[in-house]
Scaffold this motif. Structure first.
Motif, PDB file in Angstrom:
ATOM      1  N   PHE A  37       0.768  -1.267   0.041  1.00 58.20           N
ATOM      2  CA  PHE A  37       0.056   0.029  -0.030  1.00 58.20           C
ATOM      3  C   PHE A  37       0.858   1.396   0.019  1.00 58.20           C
ATOM      4  O   PHE A  37       1.967   1.321   0.390  1.00 58.20           O
ATOM      5  N   SER A  83     -12.914  -5.127  -2.012  1.00 54.69           N
ATOM      6  CA  SER A  83     -12.011  -5.338  -0.956  1.00 54.69           C
ATOM      7  C   SER A  83     -11.890  -6.695  -0.480  1.00 54.69           C
ATOM      8  O   SER A  83     -12.777  -7.327  -0.656  1.00 54.69           O
ATOM      9  N   THR A  88      -4.934  -6.540  -4.281  1.00 52.09           N
ATOM     10  CA  THR A  88      -3.553  -6.453  -3.972  1.00 52.09           C
ATOM     11  C   THR A  88      -2.645  -7.034  -4.397  1.00 52.09           C
ATOM     12  O   THR A  88      -1.640  -7.009  -4.768  1.00 52.09           O
ATOM     13  N   SER A 104      -0.778   2.347  -5.092  1.00 55.22           N
ATOM     14  CA  SER A 104      -1.842   1.388  -4.217  1.00 55.22           C
ATOM     15  C   SER A 104      -2.655   2.075  -3.206  1.00 55.22           C
ATOM     16  O   SER A 104      -2.213   2.423  -2.186  1.00 55.22           O
ATOM     17  N   GLU A 105      -3.663   2.581  -3.496  1.00 57.75           N
ATOM     18  CA  GLU A 105      -4.927   3.292  -2.598  1.00 57.75           C
ATOM     19  C   GLU A 105      -4.298   4.566  -2.072  1.00 57.75           C
ATOM     20  O   GLU A 105      -4.179   4.946  -0.894  1.00 57.75           O
ATOM     21  N   ASP A 110      -7.958   9.751  -3.070  1.00 56.44           N
ATOM     22  CA  ASP A 110      -9.262   9.732  -2.204  1.00 56.44           C
ATOM     23  C   ASP A 110      -9.831  11.044  -1.924  1.00 56.44           C
ATOM     24  O   ASP A 110     -10.986  11.314  -2.042  1.00 56.44           O
ATOM     25  N   LYS A 147      -4.360   1.754  -7.881  1.00 55.82           N
ATOM     26  CA  LYS A 147      -5.362   0.766  -7.472  1.00 55.82           C
ATOM     27  C   LYS A 147      -6.047   2.032  -6.528  1.00 55.82           C
ATOM     28  O   LYS A 147      -5.510   2.388  -5.599  1.00 55.82           O
ATOM     29  N   LEU A 148      -7.323   2.167  -6.520  1.00 53.31           N
ATOM     30  CA  LEU A 148      -8.066   2.792  -5.740  1.00 53.31           C
ATOM     31  C   LEU A 148      -8.551   2.301  -4.280  1.00 53.31           C
ATOM     32  O   LEU A 148      -8.528   1.123  -4.422  1.00 53.31           O
ATOM     33  N   ASP A 149      -9.106   2.857  -3.584  1.00 54.69           N
ATOM     34  CA  ASP A 149      -9.901   2.439  -2.376  1.00 54.69           C
ATOM     35  C   ASP A 149     -11.195   1.876  -2.845  1.00 54.69           C
ATOM     36  O   ASP A 149     -11.710   2.116  -3.716  1.00 54.69           O
ATOM     37  N   ASN A 152     -14.264   3.805  -3.484  1.00 61.62           N
ATOM     38  CA  ASN A 152     -13.846   4.867  -4.790  1.00 61.62           C
ATOM     39  C   ASN A 152     -14.680   4.314  -6.071  1.00 61.62           C
ATOM     40  O   ASN A 152     -14.804   5.107  -6.937  1.00 61.62           O
TER      41      ASN A 152
END
Length: 331
Positions: A37, A83, A88, A104-105, A110, A147-149, A152
């Protein structure tokens, strides 16, 4: 425009301390971002003596200035997910490649997506932020994957306004297995009020953790399905991983034959804890699920999940057909 000196610096926080949006920067030099992350990479960088002695903060507009002065790579792909479902793993597999930048995120993205900024200003800031992440700090970088949350996915239309041509995928998993993972250790979006207002909110009361998690998960999967249908996203089931990275996802990410082998260096390790060996837990999670969780997941999340499974089958069939269709020279 005054010459900026932001080489080796990356934005780590975007916030509004007193009415004016600010950007906090951290110096990474040429250190690659190999952690699972972005926040893990930030924590490691902040321990450097240089970053303990020197901090940099700028107005939000500097993102656009830096982009104009030193444009970074345009994003080659976005990864959205439900999620606890393998996203990941995908990002860590891509991080094995020297020509890939994998973010990553990142919390700053965000923050912008869910900000109250006017549309034009927000889009300019997002483009500047992504450009900052796309800087060639090593000199070998050719592709940028973000890579988004999980939450999102509801902001996807806003991101599409900035990058309408960037391909994206939505990774998902059997909702009961995701729900058990959040019962064990809830993600931020599975704790009431933890992430503030989001597109996953609804106006219904909940009577238990199981009810809240299953409802949020149902909305998340339904949003992923709706966005895939509206904006041409690729739906990827957890059960396809990691094998799909040598198949249809290799084509999606533009991997050559050598890279298709290189990405599997990350397989066998726990994606979120690379020092640990990965052990499959699907059956264990199903056994662990309570009767109440079973009932709520079936009620709120099973429908959109099954619809996503059907879309994944179509996407996979289309990918195979595209590889088998001969190229016709029209000239």
């Amino acid at each position: 425009m005054e010459r900026l000196n932001l080489e080796g610096w990356l934005p780590i926080r975007i916030w509004q301390p007193a009415g004016e949006w600010q950007v906090d920067w951290c110096w990474f030099g040429d250190t690659p971002l190999h952690q699972p992350f972005f926040r893990d990479a930030v924590e490691a960088a902040l321990r450097l003596p240089f970053n303990q002695a020197f901090r940099r903060q700028t107005p939000l507009a500097v993102l656009g200035d830096w982009q104009a002065q030193s444009p970074g790579l345009a994003p080659s792909a976005f990864i959205f997910h439900a999620s606890r479902c393998g996203s990941t793993l995908i990002s860590q597999m891509l991080a094995q490649l020297a020509n890939h930048i994998v973010i990553s995120e990142p919390p700053p993205l965000d923050a912008l997506l869910r900000s109250g900024l006017p549309a034009v200003e927000r889009c300019a800031a997002i483009k500047g932020l992504v450009s900052a992440y796309g800087q060639r700090r090593l000199g070998t970088e050719q592709r940028l994957v973000i890579k988004l949350d999980a939450w999102n996915i509801t902001e996807l239309p806003l991101l599409r306004e900035c990058f309408p041509d960037t391909p994206w995928l939505f990774v998902y998993r059997d909702p009961l297995e995701i729900a058990v993972s959040h019962i064990r250790r809830p993600g931020m979006h599975m704790v009431p009020g933890m992430i503030g207002a989001s597109g996953l909110d609804d106006e219904l009361p909940f009577d238990s953790r199981e009810d809240f998690i299953a409802r949020r998960l149902g909305r998340l999967l339904a949003s992923g399905l709706a966005q895939c249908q509206a904006f041409g996203g690729v739906a990827v089931n957890y059960s396809e991983l990691p094998g799909a990275m040598a198949g249809r996802l290799a084509g999606f990410f533009g991997l050559d034959d050598v890279q298709r082998e290189q990405v599997f260096a990350a397989v066998g390790r726990h994606a979120k804890q690379p020092s640990s060996v990965f052990v499959g837990d699907c059956d264990e999670k199903r056994r662990e699920a309570s009767t109440l969780l079973h009932e709520r997941v079936e009620r709120w999340a099973r429908g959109p999940y099954e619809a996503l499974v059907a879309k994944s089958c179509i996407d996979s069939t289309d990918a195979i057909a595209s590889r088998l269709t001969p190229t016709v020279d029209l000239q």
